[in-house]
Write a protein that holds these residues in place. Structure first.
Motif, PDB file in Angstrom:
ATOM      1  N   ALA A 185       0.779  -1.481   0.065  1.00 44.33           N
ATOM      2  CA  ALA A 185       0.076  -0.035   0.005  1.00 44.33           C
ATOM      3  C   ALA A 185       0.385   1.022  -0.135  1.00 44.33           C
ATOM      4  CB  ALA A 185      -0.867   0.303   1.269  1.00 44.33           C
ATOM      5  N   GLN A 186       1.940   1.180  -0.003  1.00 49.38           N
ATOM      6  CA  GLN A 186       3.190   2.692   0.034  1.00 49.38           C
ATOM      7  C   GLN A 186       3.681   3.021  -1.471  1.00 49.38           C
ATOM      8  OE1 GLN A 186       6.283   0.588   3.110  1.00 49.38           O
ATOM      9  NE2 GLN A 186       5.039   1.795   4.663  1.00 49.38           N
ATOM     10  N   ALA A 187       3.556   4.313  -0.952  1.00 51.92           N
ATOM     11  CA  ALA A 187       4.021   4.393  -2.328  1.00 51.92           C
ATOM     12  C   ALA A 187       5.743   4.247  -2.396  1.00 51.92           C
ATOM     13  CB  ALA A 187       4.026   5.941  -2.714  1.00 51.92           C
ATOM     14  N   VAL A 188       6.586   4.666  -3.692  1.00 48.45           N
ATOM     15  CA  VAL A 188       8.109   4.634  -3.440  1.00 48.45           C
ATOM     16  C   VAL A 188       8.181   5.994  -4.036  1.00 48.45           C
ATOM     17  CG1 VAL A 188       9.989   3.621  -5.001  1.00 48.45           C
ATOM     18  CG2 VAL A 188       7.913   1.655  -3.791  1.00 48.45           C
ATOM     19  N   GLU A 189       8.903   6.239  -2.941  1.00 42.88           N
ATOM     20  CA  GLU A 189      10.510   7.595  -3.605  1.00 42.88           C
ATOM     21  C   GLU A 189      11.543   7.636  -3.798  1.00 42.88           C
ATOM     22  OE1 GLU A 189      11.314  12.206  -0.787  1.00 42.88           O
ATOM     23  OE2 GLU A 189       8.672  11.345  -0.942  1.00 42.88           O
ATOM     24  N   VAL A 190      11.678   8.669  -5.148  1.00 43.72           N
ATOM     25  CA  VAL A 190      12.319   8.201  -5.708  1.00 43.72           C
ATOM     26  C   VAL A 190      12.963   9.471  -6.203  1.00 43.72           C
ATOM     27  CG1 VAL A 190      14.415   7.104  -7.763  1.00 43.72           C
ATOM     28  CG2 VAL A 190      12.250   6.008  -6.761  1.00 43.72           C
ATOM     29  N   ALA A 191      14.102  10.296  -5.927  1.00 39.49           N
ATOM     30  CA  ALA A 191      14.491  11.706  -6.349  1.00 39.49           C
ATOM     31  C   ALA A 191      13.338  12.420  -6.353  1.00 39.49           C
ATOM     32  CB  ALA A 191      15.006  11.617  -7.491  1.00 39.49           C
ATOM     33  N   ASN A 192      12.233  12.534  -4.650  1.00 41.51           N
ATOM     34  CA  ASN A 192      12.026  13.656  -5.088  1.00 41.51           C
ATOM     35  C   ASN A 192      10.352  13.401  -6.028  1.00 41.51           C
ATOM     36  OD1 ASN A 192      12.561  15.073  -2.525  1.00 41.51           O
ATOM     37  ND2 ASN A 192      13.754  15.851  -3.795  1.00 41.51           N
ATOM     38  N   VAL A 193      10.390  12.088  -6.944  1.00 39.01           N
ATOM     39  CA  VAL A 193       9.312  11.639  -7.653  1.00 39.01           C
ATOM     40  C   VAL A 193       8.510  10.446  -6.743  1.00 39.01           C
ATOM     41  CG1 VAL A 193       8.984  10.556  -9.424  1.00 39.01           C
ATOM     42  CG2 VAL A 193      10.149  12.353  -9.868  1.00 39.01           C
ATOM     43  N   LYS A 194       6.959  10.545  -6.749  1.00 39.91           N
ATOM     44  CA  LYS A 194       6.646   9.232  -5.653  1.00 39.91           C
ATOM     45  C   LYS A 194       6.151   8.396  -7.100  1.00 39.91           C
ATOM     46  CE  LYS A 194       2.616  10.601  -3.800  1.00 39.91           C
ATOM     47  NZ  LYS A 194       1.590  10.487  -2.516  1.00 39.91           N
ATOM     48  N   TYR A 195       6.488   7.132  -6.827  1.00 42.89           N
ATOM     49  CA  TYR A 195       5.846   6.141  -7.582  1.00 42.89           C
ATOM     50  C   TYR A 195       4.226   5.029  -7.122  1.00 42.89           C
ATOM     51  CZ  TYR A 195       9.143   6.899 -11.523  1.00 42.89           C
ATOM     52  OH  TYR A 195       9.412   7.516 -12.702  1.00 42.89           O
ATOM     53  N   GLU A 196       3.237   5.690  -7.461  1.00 37.88           N
ATOM     54  CA  GLU A 196       2.150   4.898  -6.263  1.00 37.88           C
ATOM     55  C   GLU A 196       2.572   3.262  -6.662  1.00 37.88           C
ATOM     56  OE1 GLU A 196       0.438   6.186  -4.708  1.00 37.88           O
ATOM     57  OE2 GLU A 196       0.762   8.198  -5.477  1.00 37.88           O
ATOM     58  N   SER A 197       1.699   2.398  -5.491  1.00 34.81           N
ATOM     59  CA  SER A 197       2.092   0.996  -5.442  1.00 34.81           C
ATOM     60  C   SER A 197       1.417   0.046  -6.461  1.00 34.81           C
ATOM     61  CB  SER A 197       2.561   0.648  -3.819  1.00 34.81           C
ATOM     62  OG  SER A 197       0.611   0.747  -4.040  1.00 34.81           O
ATOM     63  N   ALA A 198       0.177   1.363  -7.001  1.00 35.62           N
ATOM     64  CA  ALA A 198      -0.354   0.201  -7.660  1.00 35.62           C
ATOM     65  C   ALA A 198      -1.561   1.099  -8.910  1.00 35.62           C
ATOM     66  CB  ALA A 198      -1.202  -0.777  -7.216  1.00 35.62           C
ATOM     67  N   LEU A 199      -1.721   0.911 -10.091  1.00 31.03           N
ATOM     68  CA  LEU A 199      -2.304   2.071 -10.386  1.00 31.03           C
ATOM     69  C   LEU A 199      -3.650   0.746 -11.277  1.00 31.03           C
ATOM     70  CD1 LEU A 199      -1.002   1.302 -13.268  1.00 31.03           C
ATOM     71  CD2 LEU A 199       0.648   3.224 -12.770  1.00 31.03           C
ATOM     72  N   ASP A 200      -4.573   1.526 -12.535  1.00 31.10           N
ATOM     73  CA  ASP A 200      -5.316   0.931 -12.737  1.00 31.10           C
ATOM     74  C   ASP A 200      -5.134   1.356 -14.439  1.00 31.10           C
ATOM     75  OD1 ASP A 200      -6.214  -0.472 -11.435  1.00 31.10           O
ATOM     76  OD2 ASP A 200      -7.628   0.868 -11.053  1.00 31.10           O
ATOM     77  N   LEU A 201      -4.944  -0.020 -15.066  1.00 33.39           N
ATOM     78  CA  LEU A 201      -4.549   0.510 -16.396  1.00 33.39           C
ATOM     79  C   LEU A 201      -5.579  -1.110 -17.872  1.00 33.39           C
ATOM     80  CD1 LEU A 201      -3.245   1.096 -19.447  1.00 33.39           C
ATOM     81  CD2 LEU A 201      -1.135  -0.066 -19.408  1.00 33.39           C
ATOM     82  N   ALA A 202      -6.000  -0.673 -18.621  1.00 30.49           N
ATOM     83  CA  ALA A 202      -6.955  -1.391 -18.964  1.00 30.49           C
ATOM     84  C   ALA A 202      -7.746  -2.589 -18.528  1.00 30.49           C
ATOM     85  CB  ALA A 202      -6.160  -2.278 -20.068  1.00 30.49           C
ATOM     86  N   GLY A 203      -8.358  -2.252 -17.487  1.00 30.02           N
ATOM     87  CA  GLY A 203      -9.097  -2.887 -16.584  1.00 30.02           C
ATOM     88  C   GLY A 203      -8.744  -3.187 -15.882  1.00 30.02           C
TER      89      GLY A 203
END
Length: 200
Positions: A22-40
């Motif tokens: 459930a945690q986001a990952v932060e890299v060089a002050n850029v946050k990547y969400e742990s999950a996302l939806d693509l094409a359902g």
């Protein structure tokens, strides 16, 4: 039933503290969400890291798949949609970036795969050339959906009239970072989840 399982997992997470997925990952002050939806389908962040040129941070990159894997072969063979997401950390000439991507694909992809990717390579180069420059803070992603192809989005908006249909293109694209001669060895490890990034 599925909703009940999800609710139970969320409840368990609230009892035991924040869960890793459930945690986001932060890299060089850029946050990547742990999950996302693509094409359902739900995609999970396989890994994220920074592309360095000497000591300069060029961009951050995150790789999303339907499930986490740890090798290049597993990434390329993974079923379902995929996304590579890039956040620029410095200004770069669009033509230069397009040439670097083309060079990286040609250096890592098997000859027959690269030949089948030429249509997509040319389209990608045209898009970057037309933008003149990508600025620090800009972001782009390439989404691959089986049966549909690859779609390029810049700052969240599609920039091609139609997807690149050849599946070999996306495979060759991923080899820029995950191939035998990757753009950055440390970034390759980060995208494969070998290197742990700071979580937030």
């Amino acid at each position: 039933m599925r909703a009940y399982i999800v609710a139970a997992l969320l409840a368990a997470g609230s009892l035991g503290g924040a869960t890793a997925w459930a945690q986001a990952v932060e890299v060089a002050n850029v946050k990547y969400e742990s999950a996302l939806d693509l094409a359902g389908q739900k995609l999970v962040l396989n890994g994220a890291g920074v592309r360095y040129k000497f000591v300069v941070k060029v961009y951050a990159a995150g790789l999303y798949l339907t499930q986490k894997v740890g090798t290049t072969a597993e990434v390329l063979a993974a079923p379902g949609p995929k996304r590579i997401q890039i956040h620029m950390l410095r200004d770069i000439d669009g033509n230069e970036l397009g040439k670097l991507f083309t060079k990286g694909m040609e250096a890592n992809a098997p000859r027959d795969e690269f030949v089948k990717s030429i249509n997509g390579v040319l389209k990608l180069s045209e898009v970057f050339a037309s933008r003149k420059q990508l600025n620090s803070g800009d972001q782009f992603s390439v989404d691959y959906v089986p049966g549909l192809g690859s779609t390029l989005l810049v700052n969240g908006k599609p920039v091609m009239a139609e997807p690149i249909k050849e599946p070999e293109f996306f495979t060759a694209l991923l080899r820029i970072w995950l191939g035998d001669k990757p753009a950055d060895d440390n970034l390759k490890e980060a995208l494969l989840g070998v290197k742990k990034e700071r979580r937030r």
